[in-house]
Design a protein around this motif. Structure first.
Motif, short mmCIF file in Angstrom:
data_model
loop_
_atom_site.label_atom_id
_atom_site.label_comp_id
_atom_site.label_asym_id
_atom_site.label_seq_id
_atom_site.Cartn_x
_atom_site.Cartn_y
_atom_site.Cartn_z
N ARG A 135 16.17 4.24 8.51
CA ARG A 135 15.60 5.67 8.45
C ARG A 135 14.59 6.15 6.58
N TYR A 136 12.69 6.48 7.89
CA TYR A 136 12.59 6.71 6.11
C TYR A 136 12.11 8.03 6.10
N ALA A 137 11.82 8.40 4.85
CA ALA A 137 11.64 9.79 4.29
C ALA A 137 10.99 9.90 3.40
N ILE A 138 9.97 11.18 3.34
CA ILE A 138 8.67 11.00 2.56
C ILE A 138 9.17 12.04 1.72
N ASP A 139 9.60 12.52 0.74
CA ASP A 139 9.43 13.22 -0.31
C ASP A 139 8.08 14.12 -1.27
N ALA A 140 7.05 14.67 -0.77
CA ALA A 140 6.02 14.46 -1.09
C ALA A 140 5.45 16.25 -1.96
N ARG A 141 6.36 16.26 -2.60
CA ARG A 141 5.88 17.56 -3.03
C ARG A 141 5.53 16.98 -4.65
N LYS A 142 6.08 15.80 -4.86
CA LYS A 142 4.96 15.56 -6.46
C LYS A 142 3.47 15.91 -6.14
N ILE A 143 3.03 15.05 -4.98
CA ILE A 143 1.49 15.75 -5.36
C ILE A 143 0.67 17.02 -4.43
N GLU A 144 1.78 17.77 -4.29
CA GLU A 144 1.48 18.77 -4.34
C GLU A 144 1.28 20.07 -5.37
N ARG A 145 2.82 19.21 -5.59
CA ARG A 145 3.10 19.99 -7.33
C ARG A 145 1.92 19.93 -8.36
N GLU A 146 1.39 18.54 -7.98
CA GLU A 146 0.59 18.38 -8.75
C GLU A 146 -1.54 18.59 -8.88
N LEU A 147 -1.59 17.76 -7.83
CA LEU A 147 -2.43 17.79 -7.20
C LEU A 147 -2.98 18.82 -6.06
N GLY A 148 -1.81 19.63 -5.38
CA GLY A 148 -2.78 20.72 -4.12
C GLY A 148 -2.75 19.89 -3.08
N TRP A 149 -2.31 18.53 -2.49
CA TRP A 149 -2.04 18.74 -1.23
C TRP A 149 -1.07 18.68 -0.44
N LYS A 150 -1.41 18.82 0.81
CA LYS A 150 -0.12 18.82 2.02
C LYS A 150 -0.79 19.05 2.68
N PRO A 151 -0.14 18.23 3.87
CA PRO A 151 -0.89 17.68 5.18
C PRO A 151 -1.15 18.93 5.42
N ALA A 152 -2.77 19.33 6.85
CA ALA A 152 -3.10 19.83 7.72
C ALA A 152 -2.05 20.27 8.87
N GLU A 153 -2.19 19.19 9.11
CA GLU A 153 -1.72 19.03 10.94
C GLU A 153 0.13 18.62 11.10
N THR A 154 0.08 19.41 11.83
CA THR A 154 1.68 19.64 12.41
C THR A 154 1.84 17.84 13.56
N PHE A 155 2.91 17.59 13.26
CA PHE A 155 3.01 16.63 14.02
C PHE A 155 2.70 16.83 16.24
N ASP A 156 2.93 18.27 15.84
CA ASP A 156 2.55 18.27 17.57
C ASP A 156 1.14 18.77 17.81
N THR A 157 0.52 18.78 16.86
CA THR A 157 -0.84 18.81 16.74
C THR A 157 -1.62 17.56 16.87
N GLY A 158 -1.05 16.63 16.06
CA GLY A 158 -1.71 15.51 15.58
C GLY A 158 -1.69 14.08 16.53
N ILE A 159 -0.32 15.13 16.83
CA ILE A 159 -0.23 13.99 18.30
C ILE A 159 -1.36 13.98 19.69
N ARG A 160 -0.79 15.24 19.56
CA ARG A 160 -1.67 15.57 20.93
C ARG A 160 -3.37 15.70 20.88
N LYS A 161 -3.93 15.31 19.67
CA LYS A 161 -5.24 15.28 18.91
C LYS A 161 -5.76 13.62 19.19
#
Length: 360
Positions: free
Chosen positions: A296-322
Motif C-alpha cells: 500500500r502507498y498513500a500520500i498525505d498532501a496537506r503540506k502543499i495545500e496548507r503552504e501553497l494552496g494546491w489540491k487536486p481538481a480531479e476525482t478518480f471518477d472524473t480523471g479515469i473517465r477522461k
C-alpha cells in the motif's frame, strides 16, 4: 526560460504541454528518447518556437554545460528517470545509470552554472527534482499516509535509485546552498502513459481481446493522481515552494489495483461494448506477484495545500473517465508505441508469470 529533463516521457511531456498552454515562457526539453520517450507526445508543440527539443543524456556533462551556458535557464525541472519497477527487477543497471549517476551529473553541471550567476539570478534560480512516494516503502492497511518526514524504506531497485537521487538533491542544497525543491508524487495516470503501466496496459489489452493480468490478489493499494493535477502542483511548487523543502503530491484517491481494473472494464463496457457481448471483466486473469511488491502507498498532501494552496481538481471518477476516452480517441498513438521491443518486453514480464498462475 526553463530546462526540463525527460520532457518526452509520460509526466514530462504532459508538463511541457501544460506549461506552454499556461504561459509564454520557453522550454528547453532534454530527453534521451529511450523506449518510453516519445516525440509523438509533443506533436502539438513541434512547430512552437517556445519549445526547443534536444536529444541527449543527462549523464553527458559536456552537453549539459553547453545547454546551461547557451540558454541560461532560470530553473531546472528534473523528470528524467527510469521508472518501471518490473524493469528495475529484470535490469537494475539502467536505473543506477540514469536515476543516480544521471542526477549526479545534472547536479554537478547545474551547481557550476548556478555558482557563476550574478547574485540576483543565483537567488532566483530553482532546481526542482520530481520523485516518487515509493521511496517511503510500504504501508499496512491501517497506517497513516506518507508525510514529508516519513523515513525512507525503498523496496525495489527503482525506488532505491530514486531515494538515492532524493538524497543527492538534498545534499546539494545543504552542502552547496543550491536552491532545490523536491516533490514526491503518488501513482500518475492520464494521457500519453506508456502501456507497460497498469491503467494503459489494461485499456490496451481489453480492447485487443487479451487477458488483463493482475498481480497476486489485486489488493495492492495505490493513491491515484491525475497527471494534469500533478503538472499544476509542480508549477505551484516551482513558483512558490520554499527552497530545500519536500512536498508530497497526491490525489487523495486510494484504490486497490483490482478495483481500478474493474472500473476500467465498466467504463469500456459503456463506451466501447464488446462486439461479442459480455463484460471486459471476463478477460481478467491472475498472475504470480512480483518480488517485493509493496502492499500500500498513500500520500498525505496537506503540506502543499496548507503552504501553497494546491489540491487536486480531479476525482478518480472524473480523471479515469477522461483517461479512457483519451485512449479511445488516440489509437494511432497507441499503435506507434506498441513496437516490437515493447511486445518482447510484455512477453518477458508476463508470460513467465502466467505460467505460475495463482488462484485469487
Amino acid at each position: 526560460m526553463i530546462l526540463v529533463t525527460g520532457g518526452a516521457g509520460f509526466i514530462g511531456s504532459n508538463f511541457v504541454l501544460d506549461w506552454l498552454a499556461q504561459n509564454n515562457e520557453p522550454v528547453i526539453n532534454l530527453d534521451k528518447l529511450t523506449y518510453a520517450g516519445n516525440l509523438n507526445n509533443l506533436l502539438a508543440v513541434q512547430n512552437d518556437p517556445r519549445h526547443l527539443f534536444v536529444k541527449g543524456d543527462i549523464n553527458d556533462g559536456a552537453l549539459l554545460a553547453q545547454l546551461l551556458a547557451q540558454h541560461k535557464p532560470r530553473a531546472i525541472v528534473h523528470f528524467a528517470a527510469e521508472s518501471h519497477v518490473d524493469r528495475s527487477i529484470h535490469g537494475p543497471a539502467e536505473f543506477i545509470s540514469t536515476n543516480i549517476n544521471g542526477t549526479f551529473s545534472l547536479l554537478e553541471a547545474v551547481r557550476a552554472h548556478w555558482q557563476a550567476l550574478p547574485e540576483a539570478e543565483r537567488a532566483a534560480f530553482r532546481f526542482l527534482h520530481v520523485s516518487t512516494d515509493e521511496v517511503y516503502g510500504t504501508l499496512g492497511p491501517d497506517d497513516a499516509p506518507f508525510t514529508e518526514t516519513t523515513p525512507y524504506a525503498p523496496n525495489s531497485p527503482y525506488s532505491a535509485t530514486k531515494a538515492a537521487s532524493d538524497h543527492l538533491v538534498r545534499s546539494y542544497h545543504h552542502t552547496y546552498g543550491l536552491p532545490t525543491l523536491t516533490t514526491n508524487c503518488s501513482n500518475n495516470y492520464g494521457s500519453y502513459h506508456f502501456p507497460e503501466k497498469l491503467i494503459p496496459l489494461i485499456i490496451a489489452n481489453a480492447r485487443a481481446g487479451k487477458s488483463l493480468p493482475i498481480y497476486g490478489d489485486g489488493q495492492q493499494v495505490r493513491d491515484w493522481l491525475y497527471v494534469s493535477d500533478h503538472c499544476t502542483a509542480i508549477r505551484r511548487v516551482l513558483e512558490s515552494g520554499r527552497t530545500g523543502e519536500t512536498y508530497n503530491i497526491g490525489g487523495w484517491n486510494e484504490k486497490a489495483n483490482l478495483d481500478v481494473v474493474h472500473t476500467l472494464c465498466d467504463i469500456l463496457d459503456e463506451l466501447q461494448p464488446k462486439a461479442t457481448g459480455g463484460s471486459y471483466r471476463e478477460q481478467i486473469s491472475y498472475v504470480a506477484d512480483r518480488p517485493g511488491h509493496d502492499r500500500r502507498y498513500a500520500i498525505d498532501a496537506r503540506k502543499i495545500e496548507r503552504e501553497l494552496g494546491w489540491k487536486p481538481a480531479e476525482t478518480f471518477d472524473t480523471g479515469i473517465r477522461k483517461t479512457v476516452q483519451w485512449y479511445l480517441d488516440n489509437d494511432a498513438w497507441v499503435r506507434d508505441v506498441q513496437s516490437g521491443a515493447y511486445l518482447t518486453w510484455l512477453e518477458k514480464n508476463y508470460t513467465a508469470r502466467a505460467e505460475q498462475n495463482t488462484e485469487a
